[in-house]
Design a protein around this motif. Structure first.
Motif, short mmCIF file in Angstrom:
data_model
loop_
_atom_site.label_atom_id
_atom_site.label_comp_id
_atom_site.label_asym_id
_atom_site.label_seq_id
_atom_site.Cartn_x
_atom_site.Cartn_y
_atom_site.Cartn_z
N THR A 137 0.73 -1.36 -0.23
CA THR A 137 -0.01 0.05 -0.05
C THR A 137 1.29 1.43 -0.32
N TRP A 138 1.81 0.54 0.59
CA TRP A 138 3.12 2.50 0.27
C TRP A 138 3.76 2.91 -0.88
N ALA A 139 3.28 1.65 -2.32
CA ALA A 139 3.74 2.01 -3.42
C ALA A 139 3.11 3.45 -2.91
N GLU A 140 2.25 4.07 -2.90
CA GLU A 140 1.19 5.47 -3.37
C GLU A 140 1.33 6.01 -2.50
N LEU A 141 1.04 5.67 -1.17
CA LEU A 141 1.05 6.49 -0.22
C LEU A 141 2.60 7.08 -0.08
N ASP B 161 4.84 9.38 -1.67
CA ASP B 161 5.23 10.40 -2.62
C ASP B 161 6.50 11.10 -2.24
N LEU B 162 7.63 10.32 -2.89
CA LEU B 162 9.05 10.07 -3.89
C LEU B 162 8.67 10.02 -5.00
N ASP B 163 10.80 9.71 -5.13
CA ASP B 163 11.18 9.03 -6.67
C ASP B 163 11.97 7.77 -5.55
N LEU B 164 11.12 7.06 -5.52
CA LEU B 164 11.41 5.99 -4.84
C LEU B 164 12.25 4.64 -6.01
N ARG B 165 13.02 4.25 -5.30
CA ARG B 165 14.24 3.33 -6.11
C ARG B 165 14.12 1.81 -5.01
N VAL B 166 13.24 0.40 -5.96
CA VAL B 166 13.32 -0.34 -5.47
C VAL B 166 14.82 -1.56 -5.96
N VAL B 167 15.32 -1.47 -4.77
CA VAL B 167 16.45 -2.22 -4.96
C VAL B 167 15.85 -3.75 -4.79
N ARG B 168 15.98 -4.75 -5.64
CA ARG B 168 15.15 -6.33 -5.67
C ARG B 168 16.36 -6.57 -4.64
N ALA B 169 16.79 -6.77 -3.73
CA ALA B 169 17.89 -8.14 -3.57
C ALA B 169 17.54 -9.65 -3.35
N TYR B 170 16.49 -9.66 -3.52
CA TYR B 170 16.34 -11.53 -3.58
C TYR B 170 16.60 -11.94 -4.75
N ASP B 171 16.60 -10.96 -5.71
CA ASP B 171 16.50 -11.05 -7.43
C ASP B 171 18.10 -10.67 -7.92
N GLY B 172 19.45 -10.41 -6.97
CA GLY B 172 20.12 -10.05 -7.57
C GLY B 172 21.12 -8.88 -7.43
N ASP B 173 20.11 -8.02 -7.54
CA ASP B 173 20.48 -6.38 -7.63
C ASP B 173 21.37 -5.99 -5.92
N HIS C 79 3.67 -3.81 10.53
CA HIS C 79 3.60 -4.04 9.02
C HIS C 79 2.43 -2.94 8.13
N PRO C 80 3.04 -1.92 8.95
CA PRO C 80 2.16 -0.51 8.44
C PRO C 80 2.24 -0.66 7.07
N GLU C 81 2.64 -0.99 6.14
CA GLU C 81 2.45 -1.33 4.26
C GLU C 81 1.83 -2.45 3.80
N ALA C 82 1.39 -3.24 5.30
CA ALA C 82 0.72 -4.69 4.39
C ALA C 82 -0.53 -4.47 4.42
N SER C 83 -1.27 -4.77 3.14
CA SER C 83 -2.53 -4.95 2.53
C SER C 83 -3.22 -6.11 3.41
N TRP C 84 -4.11 -6.14 3.35
CA TRP C 84 -4.88 -7.52 3.04
C TRP C 84 -4.91 -8.88 3.36
N ALA C 85 -4.16 -8.91 0.90
CA ALA C 85 -3.89 -9.54 0.12
C ALA C 85 -2.81 -10.16 1.15
N SER C 86 -1.82 -9.15 1.20
CA SER C 86 -0.52 -9.66 1.60
C SER C 86 -0.21 -10.37 3.03
N LEU C 87 -1.11 -9.89 4.18
CA LEU C 87 -1.48 -10.74 5.07
C LEU C 87 -1.73 -12.33 4.80
N ALA C 88 -2.90 -12.19 4.32
CA ALA C 88 -3.64 -13.51 3.79
C ALA C 88 -2.11 -14.26 2.91
N GLY C 89 -2.01 -14.07 2.51
CA GLY C 89 -0.32 -14.86 1.85
C GLY C 89 0.34 -15.38 2.07
N TRP C 90 0.48 -14.26 3.80
CA TRP C 90 1.27 -14.72 4.68
C TRP C 90 0.85 -15.88 5.40
#
Length: 252
Positions: free
Chosen positions: A29-33, A35-47, A192-203
């Motif tokens: 949910t924080w992807a929209e909340l 309001d900054l220029d974000l760079r996501v480093v996906r460390a799990y994917d080798g970034d 987890h302040p960023e978590a949605s219902w769907a994420s919590l369900a998956g976890w």
């Protein structure tokens, strides 16, 4: 991985790095909340992790399904702990969420217990703010005022059991004492302040001993308050990042 010039430009663009350690533990949910220029480093994917001077104006370290000590499974963790400590001690606004908070604690000399008793804390968690939380530059948005947030979303089995020397203890829950703490310019939150219902369900579905339906029903009873707390924290942290830029507070 998106790349960007790591200093705020003349147009007032504020840039922040987000480190992601598991594919299903995202900004959500924080992807929209935020309001900054974000760079996501996906460390799990080798970034590769950035050096401190490459982070930009702020740093968020998300959760993940490994422990804070699981360097063999997640070989980027030693560098991430170093980055968190460097950020915390140089004035860079930093937020560690769940695993991110645990990594911050370990980096600063604290201790995390893997598979800690009394067990998994998941769902709508009652949080108890300490007096220091109301004065925290970020967490005060949840703990202060006439309507403090009382419920947050949690999903963890490991827990911080010793805070780093010099850390400020900010919140607890009925199950675990260290729900939030500050170390220098870094805030760690176990929830987890960023978590949605769907994420919590998956976890929840990852655990054999968690009743997903019961957890989600309890979450639904407090969904509006949990979402409001997540929004408040996102906005407060973004404000802190912008304020640090305006003050020239970061000393790399």
């Amino acid at each position: 991985m998106t790349t960007f010039d790591t200093t705020s430009d003349a147009r007032g663009v504020v840039r922040m790095t987000v480190v992601q350690s598991s594919p299903d533990v995202t900004l959500d949910t924080w992807a929209e909340l935020l309001d900054l220029d974000l760079r996501v480093v996906r460390a799990y994917d080798g970034d590769p992790l950035p050096a401190l001077h490459e982070v930009g104006d702020g740093l968020v370290v998300l959760g993940g399904h490994m422990s804070a000590y699981d360097d063999a499974r997640a070989p980027w963790l030693p560098a991430l702990r170093d980055l968190l400590l460097a950020a915390a001690t140089t004035g860079l606004p930093t937020l560690g969420i769940c695993l991110g908070a645990q990594l911050l604690a370990v980096a600063g000399g604290g201790r995390v217990e893997v598979a800690a008793p009394p067990g998994i804390e998941v769902g709508a968690t009652r949080v108890f703010w300490r007096g220091e939380a109301a004065d925290d530059p970020v967490l005060g948005a949840l703990a202060g005022g006439d309507a403090p947030v009382e419920r947050v979303a949690s999903a963890h089995g490991d827990a911080v059991v010793d805070l780093p020397p010099g850390a400020v203890w900010l919140a607890s829950s009925n199950m675990y004492p260290y729900q939030a703490f500050r170390l220098g310019s870094a805030l760690g939150v176990q929830f987890h302040p960023e978590a949605s219902w769907a994420s919590l369900a998956g976890w929840c579905d990852r655990y054999d001993d968690v009743d997903t339906a019961a957890v989600l029903a309890a979450y639904d009873a407090h969904a509006a308050e949990i979402a409001d707390g997540g929004r408040r924290l996102a906005e407060s942290f973004a404000t802190e990042v912008r304020g640090a830029v305006a003050r020239g507070a970061v000393s790399a």
